[in-house]
Design a protein around this motif. Structure first.
Motif, short mmCIF file in Angstrom:
data_model
loop_
_atom_site.label_atom_id
_atom_site.label_comp_id
_atom_site.label_asym_id
_atom_site.label_seq_id
_atom_site.Cartn_x
_atom_site.Cartn_y
_atom_site.Cartn_z
N VAL A 283 8.68 13.97 -13.62
CA VAL A 283 9.64 12.89 -13.87
C VAL A 283 9.36 12.26 -15.23
N ASP A 284 10.36 11.57 -15.74
CA ASP A 284 10.20 10.89 -17.02
C ASP A 284 9.52 9.54 -16.86
N GLY A 285 9.59 8.95 -15.66
CA GLY A 285 8.94 7.67 -15.43
C GLY A 285 9.01 7.27 -13.98
N VAL A 286 7.98 6.56 -13.52
CA VAL A 286 7.93 6.00 -12.17
C VAL A 286 7.30 4.62 -12.32
N ASP A 287 8.13 3.58 -12.20
CA ASP A 287 7.66 2.22 -12.41
C ASP A 287 8.13 1.31 -11.29
N PHE A 288 7.35 0.27 -11.03
CA PHE A 288 7.79 -0.75 -10.09
C PHE A 288 8.85 -1.59 -10.76
N ALA A 289 9.85 -1.97 -9.99
CA ALA A 289 10.89 -2.85 -10.50
C ALA A 289 10.28 -4.21 -10.80
N PRO A 290 10.84 -4.95 -11.74
CA PRO A 290 10.32 -6.28 -12.02
C PRO A 290 10.27 -7.12 -10.74
N THR B 188 0.83 -1.20 0.00
CA THR B 188 0.00 0.00 0.00
C THR B 188 0.86 1.25 0.00
N GLN B 189 1.91 1.27 0.82
CA GLN B 189 2.79 2.43 0.89
C GLN B 189 3.50 2.66 -0.44
N ALA B 190 3.93 1.59 -1.10
CA ALA B 190 4.62 1.73 -2.38
C ALA B 190 3.69 2.33 -3.43
N ARG B 191 2.46 1.90 -3.45
CA ARG B 191 1.49 2.44 -4.40
C ARG B 191 1.19 3.92 -4.10
N GLN B 192 1.10 4.27 -2.82
CA GLN B 192 0.85 5.67 -2.44
C GLN B 192 2.04 6.55 -2.81
N LEU B 193 3.26 6.08 -2.53
CA LEU B 193 4.45 6.85 -2.88
C LEU B 193 4.56 7.02 -4.38
N ARG B 194 4.30 5.97 -5.13
CA ARG B 194 4.36 6.05 -6.60
C ARG B 194 3.39 7.11 -7.10
N ALA B 195 2.18 7.16 -6.54
CA ALA B 195 1.19 8.16 -6.95
C ALA B 195 1.71 9.57 -6.66
N GLU B 196 2.37 9.78 -5.53
CA GLU B 196 2.94 11.09 -5.22
C GLU B 196 4.05 11.45 -6.20
N LEU B 197 4.87 10.48 -6.54
CA LEU B 197 5.99 10.73 -7.45
C LEU B 197 5.52 11.05 -8.87
N LEU B 198 4.38 10.48 -9.26
CA LEU B 198 3.83 10.76 -10.59
C LEU B 198 3.41 12.22 -10.73
N ASP C 250 7.46 -13.64 3.50
CA ASP C 250 8.53 -13.02 4.25
C ASP C 250 8.00 -11.85 5.08
N ALA C 251 8.35 -11.80 6.36
CA ALA C 251 7.87 -10.73 7.24
C ALA C 251 8.53 -9.39 6.95
N ASP C 252 9.67 -9.38 6.27
CA ASP C 252 10.37 -8.14 5.94
C ASP C 252 10.39 -7.97 4.43
N THR C 253 9.25 -7.68 3.87
CA THR C 253 9.10 -7.54 2.43
C THR C 253 9.67 -6.21 1.96
N VAL C 254 10.15 -6.18 0.73
CA VAL C 254 10.59 -4.92 0.13
C VAL C 254 9.86 -4.72 -1.18
N SER C 255 9.69 -3.49 -1.54
CA SER C 255 9.10 -3.14 -2.81
C SER C 255 9.95 -2.03 -3.41
N THR C 256 10.28 -2.14 -4.68
CA THR C 256 11.19 -1.19 -5.30
C THR C 256 10.50 -0.42 -6.41
N ILE C 257 10.73 0.89 -6.41
CA ILE C 257 10.21 1.80 -7.43
C ILE C 257 11.40 2.42 -8.14
N ILE C 258 11.35 2.45 -9.47
CA ILE C 258 12.41 3.06 -10.27
C ILE C 258 11.90 4.40 -10.78
N VAL C 259 12.65 5.48 -10.49
CA VAL C 259 12.27 6.82 -10.92
C VAL C 259 13.29 7.31 -11.93
N ALA C 260 12.83 7.73 -13.10
CA ALA C 260 13.70 8.28 -14.13
C ALA C 260 13.40 9.77 -14.26
#
Length: 119
Positions: free
Chosen positions: A31-38, A17-27, A50-60
């Protein structure tokens, strides 16, 4: 063009949820692009093992003023949640931001983004 990788760490139920909210703010930035990493984030209906999940966003981005705006958004975002933690990566360099004071995060972000890769 500069590419910055943002990795959010935390509880799997919150990170998606946080990753999706942050991506929306970054859009909202110029910026030239804001995408989730593969591979991330996981589909909303799925359960992570996994209890310590990570989510990665790539900003160009292609201009320095946008880099300054990105730093401000990251500073504000990380201080809005008690347990938020984000790793910012620019090539081989990285910085981890946590919910410390806004001034501490601002100083760290400015120093990180001010770095000249040819130093």
């Amino acid at each position: 063009m500069t590419t910055v990788s943002l990795t959010l760490h935390g509880d799997p139920e919150d990170v998606d949820t946080q990753a999706r909210q942050l991506r929306a703010e970054l859009l909202d930035l110029d910026v030239d692009g804001v995408d989730f990493a593969p591979g991330g984030p996981a589909p909303q209906a799925s359960k992570a093992a996994d209890a310590d999940t990570v989510s990665t966003i790539i900003v160009a981005l292609s201009t320095s003023p946008v880099l300054i705006q990105l730093g401000r958004v990251l500073r504000d975002w990380v201080t809005r949640g008690q347990h938020r933690k984000i790793e910012v990566r620019d090539g081989e360099r990285s910085i981890v931001l946590t919910n410390t004071t806004s001034a501490d995060n601002q100083a760290a972000i400015e120093a990180f983004f001010r770095h000249d890769p040819q130093d």
